[in-house]
Scaffold this motif. Structure first.
Motif, PDB file in Angstrom:
ATOM      1  N   MET A 115     -31.632   2.706   8.334  1.00 47.49           N
ATOM      2  CA  MET A 115     -30.578   3.071   9.276  1.00 47.49           C
ATOM      3  C   MET A 115     -30.898   4.379   9.994  1.00 47.49           C
ATOM      4  SD  MET A 115     -27.246   2.016   7.003  1.00 47.49           S
ATOM      5  CE  MET A 115     -26.033   2.186   8.330  1.00 47.49           C
ATOM      6  N   GLU A 116     -31.580   5.289   9.308  1.00 55.39           N
ATOM      7  CA  GLU A 116     -31.929   6.571   9.915  1.00 55.39           C
ATOM      8  C   GLU A 116     -33.058   6.439  10.926  1.00 55.39           C
ATOM      9  OE1 GLU A 116     -32.881   8.895   6.519  1.00 55.39           O
ATOM     10  OE2 GLU A 116     -30.804   9.555   6.167  1.00 55.39           O
ATOM     11  N   HIS A 117     -33.920   5.437  10.762  1.00 56.87           N
ATOM     12  CA  HIS A 117     -35.115   5.352  11.594  1.00 56.87           C
ATOM     13  C   HIS A 117     -35.092   4.233  12.632  1.00 56.87           C
ATOM     14  CE1 HIS A 117     -36.580   7.928   8.324  1.00 56.87           C
ATOM     15  NE2 HIS A 117     -37.499   8.326   9.177  1.00 56.87           N
ATOM     16  N   LEU A 118     -34.218   3.246  12.456  1.00 55.42           N
ATOM     17  CA  LEU A 118     -34.155   2.161  13.419  1.00 55.42           C
ATOM     18  C   LEU A 118     -33.152   2.479  14.523  1.00 55.42           C
ATOM     19  CD1 LEU A 118     -34.209  -0.866  10.971  1.00 55.42           C
ATOM     20  CD2 LEU A 118     -36.093  -0.048  12.385  1.00 55.42           C
ATOM     21  N   GLN A 119     -33.531   2.188  15.742  1.00 58.01           N
ATOM     22  CA  GLN A 119     -32.654   2.413  16.884  1.00 58.01           C
ATOM     23  C   GLN A 119     -32.344   1.070  17.541  1.00 58.01           C
ATOM     24  OE1 GLN A 119     -34.472   5.228  19.538  1.00 58.01           O
ATOM     25  NE2 GLN A 119     -34.753   6.774  17.948  1.00 58.01           N
ATOM     26  N   GLY A 120     -31.092   0.914  17.942  1.00 57.27           N
ATOM     27  CA  GLY A 120     -30.693  -0.323  18.604  1.00 57.27           C
ATOM     28  C   GLY A 120     -29.441  -0.887  17.973  1.00 57.27           C
ATOM     29  N   ALA A 121     -29.245  -2.180  18.177  1.00 62.34           N
ATOM     30  CA  ALA A 121     -28.046  -2.850  17.681  1.00 62.34           C
ATOM     31  C   ALA A 121     -28.393  -3.655  16.445  1.00 62.34           C
ATOM     32  CB  ALA A 121     -27.487  -3.776  18.762  1.00 62.34           C
ATOM     33  N   TYR A 122     -27.594  -3.491  15.395  1.00 62.00           N
ATOM     34  CA  TYR A 122     -27.808  -4.322  14.225  1.00 62.00           C
ATOM     35  C   TYR A 122     -26.540  -4.440  13.391  1.00 62.00           C
ATOM     36  CZ  TYR A 122     -28.551   0.256  11.941  1.00 62.00           C
ATOM     37  OH  TYR A 122     -28.428   1.545  11.495  1.00 62.00           O
ATOM     38  N   ALA A 123     -26.294  -5.639  12.923  1.00 65.76           N
ATOM     39  CA  ALA A 123     -25.321  -5.918  11.876  1.00 65.76           C
ATOM     40  C   ALA A 123     -26.087  -6.735  10.855  1.00 65.76           C
ATOM     41  CB  ALA A 123     -24.125  -6.693  12.417  1.00 65.76           C
ATOM     42  N   MET A 124     -26.217  -6.221   9.631  1.00 68.09           N
ATOM     43  CA  MET A 124     -27.089  -6.833   8.642  1.00 68.09           C
ATOM     44  C   MET A 124     -26.347  -7.100   7.340  1.00 68.09           C
ATOM     45  SD  MET A 124     -30.693  -4.757   9.065  1.00 68.09           S
ATOM     46  CE  MET A 124     -31.417  -4.431  10.681  1.00 68.09           C
ATOM     47  N   VAL A 125     -26.722  -8.196   6.702  1.00 69.53           N
ATOM     48  CA  VAL A 125     -26.311  -8.473   5.331  1.00 69.53           C
ATOM     49  C   VAL A 125     -27.578  -8.649   4.510  1.00 69.53           C
ATOM     50  CG1 VAL A 125     -24.059  -9.447   5.859  1.00 69.53           C
ATOM     51  CG2 VAL A 125     -26.052 -10.939   5.870  1.00 69.53           C
ATOM     52  N   LEU A 126     -27.558  -8.096   3.306  1.00 70.18           N
ATOM     53  CA  LEU A 126     -28.742  -8.094   2.455  1.00 70.18           C
ATOM     54  C   LEU A 126     -28.333  -8.490   1.046  1.00 70.18           C
ATOM     55  CD1 LEU A 126     -31.557  -5.433   2.307  1.00 70.18           C
ATOM     56  CD2 LEU A 126     -30.416  -6.140   0.209  1.00 70.18           C
ATOM     57  N   ALA A 127     -29.112  -9.363   0.438  1.00 76.90           N
ATOM     58  CA  ALA A 127     -28.855  -9.790  -0.938  1.00 76.90           C
ATOM     59  C   ALA A 127     -30.002  -9.359  -1.827  1.00 76.90           C
ATOM     60  CB  ALA A 127     -28.678 -11.304  -1.013  1.00 76.90           C
ATOM     61  N   SER A 128     -29.667  -8.699  -2.936  1.00 77.07           N
ATOM     62  CA  SER A 128     -30.588  -8.542  -4.046  1.00 77.07           C
ATOM     63  C   SER A 128     -30.220  -9.635  -5.051  1.00 77.07           C
ATOM     64  CB  SER A 128     -30.438  -7.147  -4.656  1.00 77.07           C
ATOM     65  OG  SER A 128     -29.193  -7.028  -5.325  1.00 77.07           O
ATOM     66  N   PRO A 129     -30.935  -9.774  -6.144  1.00 77.82           N
ATOM     67  CA  PRO A 129     -30.554 -10.836  -7.089  1.00 77.82           C
ATOM     68  C   PRO A 129     -29.129 -10.738  -7.612  1.00 77.82           C
ATOM     69  CG  PRO A 129     -32.780 -10.093  -7.552  1.00 77.82           C
ATOM     70  CD  PRO A 129     -32.226  -9.159  -6.519  1.00 77.82           C
ATOM     71  N   ASP A 130     -28.521  -9.539  -7.573  1.00 82.64           N
ATOM     72  CA  ASP A 130     -27.184  -9.403  -8.161  1.00 82.64           C
ATOM     73  C   ASP A 130     -26.181  -8.641  -7.311  1.00 82.64           C
ATOM     74  OD1 ASP A 130     -28.378  -6.949  -8.373  1.00 82.64           O
ATOM     75  OD2 ASP A 130     -28.085  -6.733 -10.531  1.00 82.64           O
ATOM     76  N   CYS A 131     -26.533  -8.276  -6.086  1.00 77.95           N
ATOM     77  CA  CYS A 131     -25.614  -7.503  -5.235  1.00 77.95           C
ATOM     78  C   CYS A 131     -25.689  -7.977  -3.795  1.00 77.95           C
ATOM     79  CB  CYS A 131     -25.940  -6.001  -5.276  1.00 77.95           C
ATOM     80  SG  CYS A 131     -25.718  -5.222  -6.879  1.00 77.95           S
ATOM     81  N   LEU A 132     -24.616  -7.740  -3.061  1.00 73.12           N
ATOM     82  CA  LEU A 132     -24.562  -8.015  -1.622  1.00 73.12           C
ATOM     83  C   LEU A 132     -24.302  -6.712  -0.892  1.00 73.12           C
ATOM     84  CD1 LEU A 132     -24.311 -10.002   0.840  1.00 73.12           C
ATOM     85  CD2 LEU A 132     -21.865 -10.091   0.331  1.00 73.12           C
ATOM     86  N   TYR A 133     -25.060  -6.461   0.168  1.00 76.84           N
ATOM     87  CA  TYR A 133     -24.886  -5.269   0.985  1.00 76.84           C
ATOM     88  C   TYR A 133     -24.585  -5.688   2.416  1.00 76.84           C
ATOM     89  CZ  TYR A 133     -27.205  -2.745  -2.829  1.00 76.84           C
ATOM     90  OH  TYR A 133     -27.530  -2.209  -4.057  1.00 76.84           O
ATOM     91  N   ALA A 134     -23.752  -4.901   3.088  1.00 74.93           N
ATOM     92  CA  ALA A 134     -23.456  -5.111   4.506  1.00 74.93           C
ATOM     93  C   ALA A 134     -23.508  -3.753   5.194  1.00 74.93           C
ATOM     94  CB  ALA A 134     -22.080  -5.745   4.685  1.00 74.93           C
TER      95      ALA A 134
END
Length: 340
Positions: free
Chosen positions: A171-190
């Motif tokens: 998030m600190e290094h990427l520029q532009g538009a993004y809405a992301m969801v990320l899954a690890s084996p046991d957690c969900l991140y948004a």
């Protein structure tokens, strides 16, 4: 989702407007729920579809070119067992090559642990980050900015052993538009870009059975989830068996919602930023009638997204509204096809 674009080389066309969906719900059929969510969001992308599911130990992913109903059948969904899932329906830009590698979610390995990332948006400064990852010996196959984001998160997480630090770094290094969801084996991140350009909302399943994250509220509706709130610009939200936590990944910047969501892209029954998309389009037509009145016999709406605006124009101007253009209901959304 797209090949990266150098600053100043902005294309004269619509860019990425994809669908992302995430579920954290122990005891539920999260793969099937994600499939339903992606079907409700199919208008956001018709090129490819994918679902990744975590079961606490590892992540399995299934993705392919085609519509959601073409990619997923009972056998595929039954093979995706777990309690956390992320899904994606891809819309590619004009001239972009359709490939399995470009389909999402993107998988990245952190030592023996896999993560799956689904991204809606366009990043504009990935060339330097891509070069840095290649210098560190990381292989990139898809050539998309979404893959760069996934690999960057995984690379930093491998060094810090904290997934949220990897997300924060991206998030600190990427520029532009993004809405992301990320899954690890046991957690969900948004998480969402600091300007809040792309939409992303959170819903809760009945009786506290779990949580859902979706590009639009219509994705929540289809699985019976109640809208709770939007993911705030620059925010990281984590869903796990320990509960829901939130932190500011990067400071929020000036709000800059994508106007094309309201004009065309979003489903009219969705709510964005507390505003009904249907009502916003109808109000646009009313304002247009006041600012640019026309002498006409009829007001015709262009299906489907132009109809509420036409009805608003007719209401404000007093000119009768009538149907005059018929859409073939047996084809998909033609404007988001990569070629004519």
């Amino acid at each position: 989702m797209s090949t990266s674009i150098l600053p100043g080389e902005r294309p004269d066309r619509l860019e990425e407007e994809c669908a992302v969906f995430g579920v954290f719900a122990p005891g539920e059929d999260v793969a099937r729920m994600t499939c339903f969510g992606l079907q409700a969001l199919q208008h956001r992308g018709q090129e490819s579809a994918g679902i990744a599911v975590g079961d606490g130990e590892t992540i399995m992913v299934s993705k392919d070119l085609g519509l959601v109903t073409q990619v997923f059948d009972e056998a595929r969904l039954a093979a995706l067992e777990g309690f956390v899932a992320v899904g994606h329906a891809r819309y590619s830009t004009s001239g972009a090559a359709a490939s399995w590698e470009a389909a999402q979610p993107h998988i990245s390995a952190i030592d023996e642990t896999l993560i799956a990332l689904a991204h809606n948006g366009t990043l504009v400064n990935t060339n330097s980050l891509r070069a840095r990852l290649i210098d560190e010996g990381i292989q990139l196959r898809a050539g998309t900015d979404s893959e760069v984001a996934a690999k960057a998160i995984g690379n930093v997480t491998q060094k810090t052993h904290h997934l949220r630090e990897g997300i924060r770094y991206a998030m600190e290094h990427l520029q532009g538009a993004y809405a992301m969801v990320l899954a690890s084996p046991d957690c969900l991140y948004a998480f969402r870009d600091p300007n809040g350009i792309r939409p992303l909302c959170i819903g809760q399943l009945p009786d506290g059975r779990g949580w859902v994250v979706s590009s639009e509220t219509c994705g929540l509706d289809i699985v019976g989830a109640e809208y709770v709130r939007d993911v705030e610009p620059g925010e990281i939200v984590r869903f796990s068996k320990q509960g829901v936590t939130s932190e500011q990944g990067v400071p929020a910047a000036k709000r800059a919602s994508c106007i094309f969501e309201y004009v065309y892209f979003a489903r009219p029954d969705s709510i964005m930023d507390g505003q009904s998309v249907y009502q916003a389009r109808r109000n646009m037509g009313r304002i247009l009638a006041r600012e640019a009145p026309a002498e006409a016999d009829l007001v015709l709406g262009v299906p489907d997204s132009g109809i509420p605006s036409a009805m608003g124009f007719a209401f404000e101007s007093g000119i009768p509204y009538s149907d005059g253009i018929v859409k073939n209901r047996y084809v998909g959304r033609t404007f988001i096809q990569p070629t004519q």
